[in-house]
Scaffold this active site. Structure first.
Site, PDB file in Angstrom:
ATOM      1  CB  SER A   1      -7.905   4.293   2.760  1.00 23.04           C
ATOM      2  OG  SER A   1      -7.066   3.573   3.651  1.00 23.04           O
TER       3      SER A   1
ATOM      4  CE  LYS B   1      -3.943   2.097   2.496  1.00 27.68           C
ATOM      5  NZ  LYS B   1      -4.798   2.013   3.707  1.00 27.68           N
TER       6      LYS B   1
ATOM      7  CB  SER C   1      -8.200   1.465   5.673  1.00 22.10           C
ATOM      8  OG  SER C   1      -8.860   2.697   5.795  1.00 22.10           O
TER       9      SER C   1
END
Ligand SMILES: [Mg+2]
Ligand SMILES: [Zn+2]
Lengths: 503, 99, 512
Positions: A154, A79, A178
């Protein structure tokens, strides 16, 4: 020949260890898959240009007889919230476009040391603010189950990359869900470890007291294997726990073959009303509970009266901490700088932050600035910290009666891109089930529970355990996964649509 | 209703060093008003007898030994600098004084 | 800059009562910074580091970086709190002070707010006449320093008119203890002297603890002075509330602390007496003109949005640790004074001379480094003070006790005479190196070769033939003229006493 991208990390690792395949082959297969489908999915912001070199190095070391870690040679997606020395780290923001970190996040360094092969950096809502990945400055990620829908957020990039078979495993971060909510909407597994169980050093901070880095995968065992690599004490993170953790992979394997569900007391929260949930989500949740009960689990109603204040407390604490954490993006040392002819450095900072931050970031920074302002602190931030205490007490009470808590991972299946983008409050309410774990610091995992009848989209079930009981989640998660996959006859993702035209 | 006004939002923009346009101020005023109305409910249960929790896992006395390490080279320090001169970051004129 | 109208100091004190307050920042001399393992520029070792060479990720606020507390800095802070007579908080924590400034890498300073490590203390200070005054301490808290800005372009190198600024983050994260006094009431006409004595005492305390280099000229010790005035009232009338205060920043020598307080009393009195009001503001001290000028007025932009630092945990010192550190405290300054006076055998006047010059530590250290008490006193209260006054600086800023002792050792060994010793000292102060290095570089050692001296004496006697006779007649002072000539011939690099000895012994030899 088997499609290497369809293998789990555990199976890939086994084939790599036996010499049946090489890391270069495994890495090339995933790079090919990315090339084929990522134009549609847009899970990656950056694909490494030297992944094959890294893979070749692992192959060489293995051939030389070097003792390598369990996941050595397995591809990994990272990420973009995690800083990396060899790829840009933007946290999904324009203000950090092209930023190159002089150091690696601890979890990245540990992954490299374990021989994992970083494929690239995955898309995310800007600075991890969002539940749909639509707030990325670099365009949204699309849900592999339905490209018109959100992949969650997210960490939509990491979840979509795993769901689209672009990588077997990925790193995510979870501040209010997330990791777990994207897992829920993409039919994958996502684990938020106990706060302090995994180092935050090198994770671009959103809300320091809530953020936690964790694994994303297609199976519970794969998450456990990755958690074993990244977890444990880090002296660079003062909030990192010094606990000696058990092997999470062992816990997952034990769960998958054993009868851990027998006599397991599973708490269901009375205050989370079915009415707030999409029918197909509730139904899938009940089916999973039934399956557990059929294995001997005892379903117990528990009360968590303060969970309903969780979203409110969260949307005070997060913006407050974020407003401070994001102050460093000021055009002086790194990142974007907007020139203001004749302007002072103050003008340059303000213009840069206006141009560099997207609307959701501005909204939360302004909200957090307000929450911390003189005269409001006690009513807002101070009160939110008290709600945190009450939610911790709710968890303590609950865990005196049950071994584990189960909830639907999120209220709805994947919504359509653009559907909620103009309604921040609706977007925030999406996190109602995942937020309490972040406020209290307890671990949580989301695993697929099935498809919603009305739209055929994936649904996840979330399990929560007491602080430091991450292994319990892997044990139970793997057991439930085994039971459900057995019922379905194949992993849920086998039912996802094909992408990119080349299987 | 909460007390979010355009002037307050503009002031918060100054504190947060974000140059907000009039349009943004207007939009944020409306959105924050709704959000604040919704999250203000934390005060309903946050009574005086409830202690505040700032860290989810209570630790204390986490220290580092006073031993040098972890330093960046000048090149690494300046690696991403928008502007630099003489091994330092360069910024345009400063209006206010330090605090 | 507009000139400040000033009221006569004595007149100001007739009309108003001054109330003082001080915030003193002490840079700790730990090996590493407060929250990172980067070398600490406030430690002597790193003093000469070039820009941005002492920077860890967190010092420049790099994305993802995190602070970790330096244990030694915590111990030093507790020791300082104890030395200030403070209670040590059973639990204290860090907070973020949020404001934007280019020298602040994270755009917040990690400080302490509602739970400082030390609180409620008092410090005894001694004035020039030996009287003692007790200064009440509100708190001492741990925090980090900011980086350094250099303003370029424009005429003055100051912030005003500069075209651009350069930022060096070496100093960012240096461990600081900020000591805050309570309002100091009753200082009266001694306010300026109290200000100076307070700073000197803090300096002596931190030096005694060994936790800071405490060099004001290097910014190791920095003082913000708060001054307010309130009108005198007739006996029996209620005491008026405290007046509006100004905070004078950038007062970075003990002499200027004294001057700044005096100036601010005179300036405020003039405004108040003319019916004006004092603006609550920061003011800047200008060493060159001896005046203050207005800085930023306090405003709601001073909303620092403090909140508990989520990246750091509470500091909960054990009772054992506190007692261990308490037991290791050096003696308090007042007790130390009594002891030193006895040890050194100085008269009241001699001792006061040293103490009032703020030179106790220097003299003590110089003696420890090998000089006699008398010699150490003579250097510090004499030549060094004279040079310091001429330069408008503090004696301690000019030269280290070790160097002074080294000069004296060279005198005692006969390598230097008094005049040469002063030249060597000047060389050391000018940064030419250690005393021995200056001696070598400048070729300053006295000529100890008797042969060379005798040759010079013979030459001098030849041009003053009557001198020998006079000496033999018992007029020994006549030797002076010859000594003078010899010293001149030797360019001062001779031991005058030895020259005199040689002349006299020559006179004692029967004439050929
Ligand atoms: Mg201050
Ligand atoms: Zn301070």
């Amino acid at each position: 020949m088997t499609d290497l991208t369809r293998l789990t990390a555990a199976d890939l690792a086994a084939s790599l260890a036996s010499g049946e395949i090489s890391s270069v082959e495994a890495t090339q297969a995933h790079l090919d898959r990315i090339a084929a489908v990522d134009g549609d999915v847009h899970a990656f912001l950056h694909v490494s240009d030297h992944a094959l070199d890294v893979a070749a190095d692992i192959d060489r070391r293995r051939a030389a007889g070097e003792h390598l870690g369990a996941l050595a040679g397995v591809p990994l997606a990272i990420k973009d919230v995690l800083v990396t020395t060899d790829m840009p780290s933007t946290s999904g923001s324009k203000i950090l476009e092209g930023f190159m970190s002089p150091y690696d996040a601890t979890v990245v360094a540990r992954s490299r040391a374990a021989g994992l092969v970083p494929l690239g950096k995955t898309n995310m809502d800007e600075f991890a603010m969002g539940s749909s990945t639509e707030h990325s400055a670099y365009g949204p990620t699309h849900n592999p189950w339905d490209l018109d829908r959100i992949p969650g957020g997210s960490g939509g990039g990491s979840a979509a990359a795993v769901a689209a078979f672009e990588t077997p495993i990925a790193l995510g971060s979870d501040t209010g869900g997330s990791i777990r909510q994207p897992a829920h909407v993409t039919g994958t597994v996502g684990m938020k470890p106990t706060y302090g169980g995994v180092s935050r050093y090198g994770a671009i901070a959103l809300a320091s007291s809530l953020d936690q880095v964790g694994p994303v995968s297609r199976t519970v065992l794969d998450s456990a294997l990755l958690h074993d690599v990244i977890g444990g004490h880090d002296p660079h993170d003062a909030t990192s726990l010094t606990d000696q953790w058990p092997s999470f992979a062992d816990a997952a394997r034990e769960g998958a073959r054993g009868d851990v569900l027998k006599g397991l007391r599973v708490g269901v929260i009375t205050e989370l009303p079915d009415s707030g949930f999409q029918a197909g989500v509730s139904a899938s949740f009940r089916e999973a509970l039934d399956a557990m009960a059929a294995q001997g689990a005892e379903i117990v109603e528990i009360s968590a009266p303060h969970f309903e204040y969780g979203v409110a407390a969260y949307y005070l604490i997060l913006p407050a901490e974020a407003s401070s954490n994001l102050a460093k993006f000021d055009s002086v040392r790194f990142g974007m700088r907007v020139n203001v002819p004749g302007g002072t450095v103050e003008d340059v900072m303000a213009a840069t932050r206006d141009a560099g931050f997207g609307p959701e970031v501005k909204r939360r920074v302004i909200l957090g600035t307000y929450a911390l302002s003189a005269g409001y602190y006690d009513a807002y931030y101070g009160s939110a910290q008290k709600v945190r205490t009450l939610i911790q007490q709710d968890f303590e009470n609950a865990f005196s009666q049950v071994d584990i808590i189960a909830t639907p991972s999120a209220p709805t299946t994947a919504f359509r891109l653009g559907e909620k983008i103009d309604d921040p409050l609706q977007m925030y309410l999406n996190d109602v089930t995942t937020i309490p774990a972040n406020l209290a610091g307890v671990p949580g995992i989301s695993i697929p529970s099935g498809l919603a009848a009305e739209d055929g989209l994936p649904v996840g079930i979330q399990f929560l355990a007491p602080l430091r009981e991450d292994a319990r989640l892997y044990r139970v998660g793997a057991a439930v996964e085994a039971v459900l996959v057995d019922r379905w006859g194949a992993p849920l993702l086998e039912r996802a649509p094909m992408l990119g035209g080349n299987r | 209703m909460s007390e979010i006004t355009p002037d307050l939002v503009r002031h918060l923009g100054v504190l947060a060093r974000i140059q907000l346009s009039d349009e943004e101020v207007e939009q944020l005023t409306g959105q924050l008003d709704v959000i604040v109305d919704n999250i203000a409910k934390v005060s309903e249960v946050a009574t005086a007898d409830v202690p505040a929790t700032s860290h989810p896992v209570a630790l204390q006395n986490v220290f580092r030994p006073d031993v040098p390490g972890d330093m960046l080279t000048v090149a690494e320090v300046l690696q991403n600098a928008p502007d630099a001169a003489d091994d330092r970051f360069r910024v345009t004129a400063i209006l206010g004084e330090e605090q | 800059m507009a000139k400040n109208a000033l009221m006569d100091f004595d007149r100001a004190l007739e009309l108003f009562e001054p109330v003082l307050g001080f915030e003193v920042h002490v840079e700790l001399n730990t090996e590493t910074k407060m929250f990172s393992a980067a070398g600490n520029p406030a430690n002597e070792k790193n003093h000469a580091a070039s820009p941005n060479t002492l920077v860890a990720p967190v010092d420049m606020g790099l994305p993802g970086s995190m602070p970790v507390v330096n244990e030694e800095a915590v111990r030093s802070s507790i020791s300082l709190g104890l030395a200030l007579g403070c209670s040590i908080a059973p639990s204290s924590r860090f907070a973020r002070k949020n404001y934007f400034y280019p020298d602040l890498g994270k755009n917040y300073q990690i400080s302490q707010y509602d739970e400082p490590i030390a609180f409620e203390g008092q410090v005894e200070i001694e004035l020039s006449d030996g009287e003692t005054v007790v200064i009440p301490i509100e708190r001492a808290h741990m925090e980090e320093d900011a980086g350094k800005l250099t303003h370029m372009g424009g005429a003055t190198g100051r912030i005003q008119g500069a075209e651009y600024s350069l930022v060096d983050y070496n100093r960012a994260g240096v461990p600081l203890v900020e000591i805050v006094t309570k309002p100091i009431i009753g200082a009266e006409h001694r306010a300026p002297e109290i200000a100076k004595a307070y700073i000197a005492t803090i300096r002596d305390i931190v030096r005694g603890l060994g936790i800071s280099e405490a060099r004001m000229e290097r910014g190791n010790l920095r003082c913000d002075a708060n001054v307010s005035l309130r009108p005198r009232v007739a006996p029996g009338e209620p005491t008026p509330p405290l007046g509006t205060r100004t905070e004078t920043k950038n007062v970075n020598s003990m002499r200027s602390v004294e001057r700044a307080v005096r100036h601010e009393i005179q300036r405020q009195a003039a405004i108040l007496a003319a019916g004006g009001t004092i603006t609550q503001e920061t003011r800047h001290w200008h060493e060159d003109t001896g005046t203050t000028s207005p800085g930023r007025p306090k405003s709601d932009a001073d909303d620092y949005r403090y909140f508990p630092e989520p990246d750091l945990l509470p500091v909960v010192p054990s009772a054992e640790l506190i007692e261990e550190l308490r037991a290791a405290l050096p003696e308090p300054p007042a007790a130390r004074r009594r002891r030193l006076k006895a040890e050194w055998g100085f008269t009241d006047l001699e001792f006061q001379d040293v103490a009032n010059g703020g030179l106790l530590g220097e003299v003590e250290a110089t003696i420890a480094a090998g000089a006699t008490p008398a010699a150490a006193r003579k250097w510090w209260t004499g030549e060094i003070t004279r040079l310091a006054n001429a330069a408008g600086r503090e004696p301690s800023e000019l030269v280290s006790p070790a160097d002074v002792a080294a000069v004296q050792v060279l005198v005692d060994a006969g390598t230097l005479n008094d005049k040469l010793a002063r030249q060597v000292l000047e060389g050391v102060i000018a940064g030419e190196g250690t005393p021995q290095e200056v001696v070598d570089a400048r070729g300053l050692a006295v000529v100890s070769d008797d042969g060379a001296l005798i040759a010079a004496i013979d030459e001098a006697l030849a041009s003053q033939p009557d001198v020998m006779a006079k000496i033999r007649d018992g007029k020994v002072q006549a030797a002076g003229a010859v000594i003078g000539a010899v010293m001149k011939a030797m360019k001062g690099q001779a031991d005058a006493a030895r020259v005199r000895e040689l002349i006299l012994s020559r006179a004692a030899t029967p004439a050929e």
